[in-house]
Scaffold this active site. Sequence first.
Site, short mmCIF file in Angstrom:
data_model
loop_
_atom_site.label_atom_id
_atom_site.label_comp_id
_atom_site.label_asym_id
_atom_site.label_seq_id
_atom_site.Cartn_x
_atom_site.Cartn_y
_atom_site.Cartn_z
N ARG A 45 0.94 -8.81 -48.06
CA ARG A 45 0.05 -9.96 -48.29
C ARG A 45 -0.29 -10.68 -46.99
NH1 ARG A 45 1.15 -14.29 -52.13
NH2 ARG A 45 -0.98 -14.75 -51.55
N ARG A 75 0.04 -22.82 -46.18
CA ARG A 75 -0.17 -22.45 -44.78
C ARG A 75 -1.55 -22.86 -44.29
NH1 ARG A 75 1.66 -19.42 -48.19
NH2 ARG A 75 3.78 -18.57 -48.16
N LYS A 81 11.73 -19.39 -35.73
CA LYS A 81 11.56 -17.99 -36.13
C LYS A 81 10.17 -17.47 -35.78
CE LYS A 81 10.47 -14.49 -38.90
NZ LYS A 81 9.07 -14.03 -39.18
N PRO A 133 13.81 -12.63 -33.70
CA PRO A 133 13.46 -13.52 -34.81
C PRO A 133 14.52 -13.47 -35.90
CG PRO A 133 11.58 -12.15 -34.16
CD PRO A 133 12.79 -11.60 -33.46
N ASP A 188 15.01 -13.76 -39.26
CA ASP A 188 14.39 -13.81 -40.57
C ASP A 188 15.44 -13.50 -41.63
OD1 ASP A 188 14.46 -10.85 -41.09
OD2 ASP A 188 13.31 -10.90 -39.25
N PHE A 239 14.99 -4.29 -38.69
CA PHE A 239 14.15 -4.93 -39.70
C PHE A 239 13.37 -3.90 -40.49
CE2 PHE A 239 9.91 -6.36 -40.88
CZ PHE A 239 10.19 -7.45 -41.68
#
Length: 302
Positions: A140, A188, A230, A247, A249, A292
Amino acid sequence: MERGRVDIESLPGAIDLQATVESGQSYLWDREDGRMYERTAASGGDAWYWTTPRVAGDPQVVRVRQTDGALEWEATFDAEDALYTLLGLGDDLPAIRATAPADAVVEEAYDAYWGMRIVRDPPFPTLISFICSAQMRVGRIHGMQQALRREFGEPVEFDGGTYRAFPTPAALATASEADLRELRLGYRAPYVKRSAELVASGDADPESARGLPYGDAREYLTQFVGVGDKVADCILLFSLGYLEAVPLDTWIQTTIAEFYPDCDRGNYADTSRAIRETLGGEYAGYTQTYLFHYLRSGGRDL
DNA sequence: TAGATACCTTATAG
DNA sequence: ACTATAAGGTATC
């Protein structure tokens, strides 16, 4: 139309184009058939498009495809140098991997996506992309960036088609919050608008963080609305070349809890420092990105 | 200064 | 079907 090819044998280590552009580092590439984030059989020549925003000169388009032994590209400009930068083709992958801890999960991650490189996207699109990334899935986030290009980007003709470059700061600063909410950016939307205003007005520029000491650069970036520690680390790692940035996350925090519990110091700054050292310091961000992508793609249950 | 909570939207799990 | 949950967090109180 200009074209060229980069021989993979000439690179320091392997290249995996799909892993590089579909691993949640960059949201500026579109696959030719539109089917990103799906597992495809083997490699086999899928092409991705990238459009530049207007920074100096005209917006541009480049199309690149990985074939046997080469990256083949076609573009509205001479894209060879740009591709080296964008795709991290100069990074010495074996040397970088050698700095990572020899843990089983790290080895699995490097093996699974060997050839994935850290991108160096332009700062403003990276700023906006990762503001949009908050509490959002990779697919997304990419869709939001496509929507921003479609609605606010400058058109570029290439190979019989019309593409749209990532919008300029002025274009996003001019957009209304309602316009941005219609693109499903949610909360956002005002962050994107206000940060774009900061850049458009000249009050701040993510480019200005380049070259500052790591800590100062991260601090500088948090002045943008919607940018915390982050997201700042993402901009440093995926745009400005701070390969030590890690980062923190949700995925890497789960990883820390599972594999490196000693690194959990209870707050971002201290935990970040600890995991950065554990993952090898100077190139810790590289290892973080492999972890990740590997864990997010279901490579190992957590 | 640390801790809790609200925030848009939607794919996915149950 | 239908609801609860969580998704590459941040701003605010």
